[in-house]
Design a protein around this motif. Sequence first.
Motif, PDB file in Angstrom:
ATOM      1  N   VAL A  50      68.645 -83.289  24.628  1.00  0.00           N
ATOM      2  CA  VAL A  50      69.005 -81.862  24.671  1.00  0.00           C
ATOM      3  C   VAL A  50      70.357 -81.599  24.034  1.00  0.00           C
ATOM      4  O   VAL A  50      70.535 -80.637  23.273  1.00  0.00           O
ATOM      5  CB  VAL A  50      69.018 -81.368  26.127  1.00  0.00           C
ATOM      6  N   ALA A  51      71.349 -82.430  24.336  1.00  0.00           N
ATOM      7  CA  ALA A  51      72.729 -82.155  23.929  1.00  0.00           C
ATOM      8  C   ALA A  51      73.375 -83.396  23.329  1.00  0.00           C
ATOM      9  O   ALA A  51      72.922 -84.520  23.581  1.00  0.00           O
ATOM     10  CB  ALA A  51      73.536 -81.680  25.143  1.00  0.00           C
ATOM     11  N   PRO A  52      74.448 -83.227  22.545  1.00  0.00           N
ATOM     12  CA  PRO A  52      75.182 -84.376  22.006  1.00  0.00           C
ATOM     13  C   PRO A  52      75.757 -85.234  23.124  1.00  0.00           C
ATOM     14  O   PRO A  52      76.023 -84.744  24.220  1.00  0.00           O
ATOM     15  CB  PRO A  52      76.307 -83.720  21.185  1.00  0.00           C
ATOM     16  N   LEU A  53      75.958 -86.507  22.824  1.00  0.00           N
ATOM     17  CA  LEU A  53      76.449 -87.447  23.832  1.00  0.00           C
ATOM     18  C   LEU A  53      77.778 -86.993  24.431  1.00  0.00           C
ATOM     19  O   LEU A  53      77.978 -87.069  25.645  1.00  0.00           O
ATOM     20  CB  LEU A  53      76.609 -88.838  23.213  1.00  0.00           C
ATOM     21  N   LYS A  54      78.687 -86.485  23.583  1.00  0.00           N
ATOM     22  CA  LYS A  54      79.999 -86.076  24.093  1.00  0.00           C
ATOM     23  C   LYS A  54      79.867 -84.913  25.082  1.00  0.00           C
ATOM     24  O   LYS A  54      80.610 -84.839  26.068  1.00  0.00           O
ATOM     25  CB  LYS A  54      80.933 -85.691  22.949  1.00  0.00           C
ATOM     26  N   ASP A  55      78.905 -84.011  24.841  1.00  0.00           N
ATOM     27  CA  ASP A  55      78.711 -82.887  25.764  1.00  0.00           C
ATOM     28  C   ASP A  55      78.146 -83.364  27.092  1.00  0.00           C
ATOM     29  O   ASP A  55      78.521 -82.857  28.161  1.00  0.00           O
ATOM     30  CB  ASP A  55      77.772 -81.848  25.147  1.00  0.00           C
ATOM     31  N   VAL A  56      77.233 -84.335  27.033  1.00  0.00           N
ATOM     32  CA  VAL A  56      76.651 -84.873  28.266  1.00  0.00           C
ATOM     33  C   VAL A  56      77.726 -85.583  29.091  1.00  0.00           C
ATOM     34  O   VAL A  56      77.818 -85.405  30.311  1.00  0.00           O
ATOM     35  CB  VAL A  56      75.493 -85.839  27.955  1.00  0.00           C
ATOM     36  N   ILE A  57      78.554 -86.378  28.414  1.00  0.00           N
ATOM     37  CA  ILE A  57      79.631 -87.086  29.120  1.00  0.00           C
ATOM     38  C   ILE A  57      80.625 -86.088  29.717  1.00  0.00           C
ATOM     39  O   ILE A  57      81.060 -86.228  30.873  1.00  0.00           O
ATOM     40  CB  ILE A  57      80.344 -88.063  28.165  1.00  0.00           C
ATOM     41  N   ASN A  58      80.987 -85.076  28.933  1.00  0.00           N
ATOM     42  CA  ASN A  58      81.922 -84.065  29.442  1.00  0.00           C
ATOM     43  C   ASN A  58      81.312 -83.281  30.596  1.00  0.00           C
ATOM     44  O   ASN A  58      82.034 -82.824  31.490  1.00  0.00           O
ATOM     45  CB  ASN A  58      82.328 -83.114  28.319  1.00  0.00           C
ATOM     46  N   THR A  59      79.995 -83.113  30.577  1.00  0.00           N
ATOM     47  CA  THR A  59      79.327 -82.411  31.673  1.00  0.00           C
ATOM     48  C   THR A  59      79.500 -83.174  32.983  1.00  0.00           C
ATOM     49  O   THR A  59      79.713 -82.573  34.044  1.00  0.00           O
ATOM     50  CB  THR A  59      77.832 -82.222  31.368  1.00  0.00           C
ATOM     51  N   GLU A 129      89.864 -60.881  24.237  1.00  0.00           N
ATOM     52  CA  GLU A 129      88.480 -60.890  24.718  1.00  0.00           C
ATOM     53  C   GLU A 129      87.631 -61.886  23.944  1.00  0.00           C
ATOM     54  O   GLU A 129      86.721 -62.503  24.511  1.00  0.00           O
ATOM     55  CB  GLU A 129      87.887 -59.488  24.626  1.00  0.00           C
ATOM     56  N   SER A 130      87.922 -62.041  22.661  1.00  0.00           N
ATOM     57  CA  SER A 130      87.198 -63.030  21.865  1.00  0.00           C
ATOM     58  C   SER A 130      87.496 -64.440  22.369  1.00  0.00           C
ATOM     59  O   SER A 130      86.580 -65.260  22.517  1.00  0.00           O
ATOM     60  CB  SER A 130      87.592 -62.906  20.389  1.00  0.00           C
ATOM     61  N   GLU A 131      88.767 -64.709  22.655  1.00  0.00           N
ATOM     62  CA  GLU A 131      89.129 -66.025  23.179  1.00  0.00           C
ATOM     63  C   GLU A 131      88.499 -66.250  24.548  1.00  0.00           C
ATOM     64  O   GLU A 131      88.006 -67.348  24.853  1.00  0.00           O
ATOM     65  CB  GLU A 131      90.652 -66.146  23.276  1.00  0.00           C
ATOM     66  N   MET A 132      88.495 -65.224  25.381  1.00  0.00           N
ATOM     67  CA  MET A 132      87.901 -65.335  26.705  1.00  0.00           C
ATOM     68  C   MET A 132      86.411 -65.620  26.621  1.00  0.00           C
ATOM     69  O   MET A 132      85.880 -66.446  27.364  1.00  0.00           O
ATOM     70  CB  MET A 132      88.136 -64.043  27.495  1.00  0.00           C
ATOM     71  N   SER A 133      85.720 -64.955  25.695  1.00  0.00           N
ATOM     72  CA  SER A 133      84.280 -65.162  25.559  1.00  0.00           C
ATOM     73  C   SER A 133      83.970 -66.570  25.077  1.00  0.00           C
ATOM     74  O   SER A 133      82.956 -67.170  25.473  1.00  0.00           O
ATOM     75  CB  SER A 133      83.682 -64.127  24.604  1.00  0.00           C
ATOM     76  N   GLN A 134      84.846 -67.124  24.229  1.00  0.00           N
ATOM     77  CA  GLN A 134      84.635 -68.492  23.747  1.00  0.00           C
ATOM     78  C   GLN A 134      84.857 -69.505  24.868  1.00  0.00           C
ATOM     79  O   GLN A 134      84.143 -70.508  24.970  1.00  0.00           O
ATOM     80  CB  GLN A 134      85.562 -68.783  22.572  1.00  0.00           C
ATOM     81  N   ILE A 135      85.850 -69.255  25.702  1.00  0.00           N
ATOM     82  CA  ILE A 135      86.080 -70.130  26.852  1.00  0.00           C
ATOM     83  C   ILE A 135      84.875 -70.107  27.781  1.00  0.00           C
ATOM     84  O   ILE A 135      84.393 -71.151  28.238  1.00  0.00           O
ATOM     85  CB  ILE A 135      87.352 -69.693  27.611  1.00  0.00           C
ATOM     86  N   GLU A 136      84.369 -68.910  28.043  1.00  0.00           N
ATOM     87  CA  GLU A 136      83.207 -68.786  28.926  1.00  0.00           C
ATOM     88  C   GLU A 136      81.982 -69.442  28.307  1.00  0.00           C
ATOM     89  O   GLU A 136      81.175 -70.068  29.010  1.00  0.00           O
ATOM     90  CB  GLU A 136      82.919 -67.326  29.234  1.00  0.00           C
ATOM     91  N   ALA A 137      81.831 -69.340  26.992  1.00  0.00           N
ATOM     92  CA  ALA A 137      80.689 -69.958  26.314  1.00  0.00           C
ATOM     93  C   ALA A 137      80.718 -71.476  26.486  1.00  0.00           C
ATOM     94  O   ALA A 137      79.673 -72.104  26.705  1.00  0.00           O
ATOM     95  CB  ALA A 137      80.690 -69.590  24.833  1.00  0.00           C
ATOM     96  N   ARG A 138      81.911 -72.066  26.403  1.00  0.00           N
ATOM     97  CA  ARG A 138      82.015 -73.517  26.611  1.00  0.00           C
ATOM     98  C   ARG A 138      81.656 -73.881  28.047  1.00  0.00           C
ATOM     99  O   ARG A 138      80.961 -74.874  28.293  1.00  0.00           O
ATOM    100  CB  ARG A 138      83.435 -73.993  26.268  1.00  0.00           C
ATOM    101  N   HIS A 139      82.137 -73.071  28.987  1.00  0.00           N
ATOM    102  CA  HIS A 139      81.806 -73.326  30.392  1.00  0.00           C
ATOM    103  C   HIS A 139      80.290 -73.257  30.616  1.00  0.00           C
ATOM    104  O   HIS A 139      79.697 -74.127  31.260  1.00  0.00           O
ATOM    105  CB  HIS A 139      82.488 -72.287  31.298  1.00  0.00           C
ATOM    106  N   MET A 140      79.677 -72.207  30.076  1.00  0.00           N
ATOM    107  CA  MET A 140      78.253 -72.004  30.305  1.00  0.00           C
ATOM    108  C   MET A 140      77.408 -73.065  29.606  1.00  0.00           C
ATOM    109  O   MET A 140      76.283 -73.348  30.034  1.00  0.00           O
ATOM    110  CB  MET A 140      77.840 -70.612  29.836  1.00  0.00           C
ATOM    111  N   GLY A 144      74.830 -75.033  31.663  1.00  0.00           N
ATOM    112  CA  GLY A 144      73.446 -75.054  31.195  1.00  0.00           C
ATOM    113  C   GLY A 144      72.877 -76.451  31.171  1.00  0.00           C
ATOM    114  O   GLY A 144      71.690 -76.658  31.480  1.00  0.00           O
ATOM    115  N   ILE A 145      73.708 -77.436  30.800  1.00  0.00           N
ATOM    116  CA  ILE A 145      73.238 -78.829  30.781  1.00  0.00           C
ATOM    117  C   ILE A 145      72.918 -79.296  32.200  1.00  0.00           C
ATOM    118  O   ILE A 145      71.918 -79.994  32.432  1.00  0.00           O
ATOM    119  CB  ILE A 145      74.297 -79.739  30.124  1.00  0.00           C
ATOM    120  N   VAL A 146      73.764 -78.918  33.160  1.00  0.00           N
ATOM    121  CA  VAL A 146      73.493 -79.281  34.559  1.00  0.00           C
ATOM    122  C   VAL A 146      72.179 -78.644  35.017  1.00  0.00           C
ATOM    123  O   VAL A 146      71.352 -79.287  35.686  1.00  0.00           O
ATOM    124  CB  VAL A 146      74.648 -78.840  35.482  1.00  0.00           C
ATOM    125  N   ASN A 147      71.963 -77.389  34.654  1.00  0.00           N
ATOM    126  CA  ASN A 147      70.719 -76.712  35.020  1.00  0.00           C
ATOM    127  C   ASN A 147      69.511 -77.364  34.347  1.00  0.00           C
ATOM    128  O   ASN A 147      68.429 -77.453  34.947  1.00  0.00           O
ATOM    129  CB  ASN A 147      70.794 -75.221  34.641  1.00  0.00           C
TER     130      ASN A 147
END
Length: 260
Positions: A50-59, A129-140, A144-147
């Motif tokens: 589903v996701a790159p290895l670095k994203d899975v590890i960071n999750t 607001e653009s920076e905030m939305s990007q931060i939230e996108a990384r969080h989500m 999403g990977i956990v879900n």
Amino acid sequence: MDIATIIGLVGGVACIVMSVITSGGTMMGIIDPASIFMTVGGSFCALLIVAPLKDVINTLKVMGKTFKIPDFGEKMLVQNMVALSEKARREGILALEEGLEDLDDEFMKTGLRLVVDGTDGAVIRGIMESEMSQIEARHMNFIGIVNQWAGYAPGFGMIGTVLGLVGMLRNLEDKSSLGPNMAVALLTTLYGCLLANWILGPMATKLTGQNNDEMRTKEMIIEGVLSIQAGDNPRILAMKLLTYLDPVSRKAIEADVLKD
């Protein structure tokens, strides 16, 4: 440390143990390494597709945040914003520049630097607001990977059950082994349901709540920065920011920030 997460995990184990014991079973009867390997290992391997290895590890690292109570310092934020507003009105906007590097919050620092530079309010809002939305996108993305993991776990539990049933049906001549083999086959379904509904799903929900709290704090910062940029009275700024606080926190600092 978020004691609620610890209680949830330990309490879940206690509930399982009590359920097994009161139903006449034994703990060894519900422990099967092969089933654990299929459910946990199989569903985790699916994440690597589903996701790159670095994203899975960071999750996995992000999941550790469910054991901590994040402190976004909302009360201190209101007090700092009011103090900065008073300084800006007393000494001018440019006076804020000397204290920017002392701020711990990079998001607030970015906004105030734009104010000092004389940037238009609409531009400041757009950038923040653009920076905030990007931060939230990384969080989500991590949430999403956990879900996704929570969604795959029961499926791999069923796969393990099917494999166990196939093996059992190949040995139907041994009637004495049917019951024990069926029990083992069903354990992977049990593990999948536990992993999804007891651990992964609740962790994703808690992480979502933490994200929402952080985004609300960043909205406070944006509101405060724009209020300072517009030259609002510090009391007006305080009233705006206090609306973001819960009643207890608001009451604790209301008298200080709304002083005449």
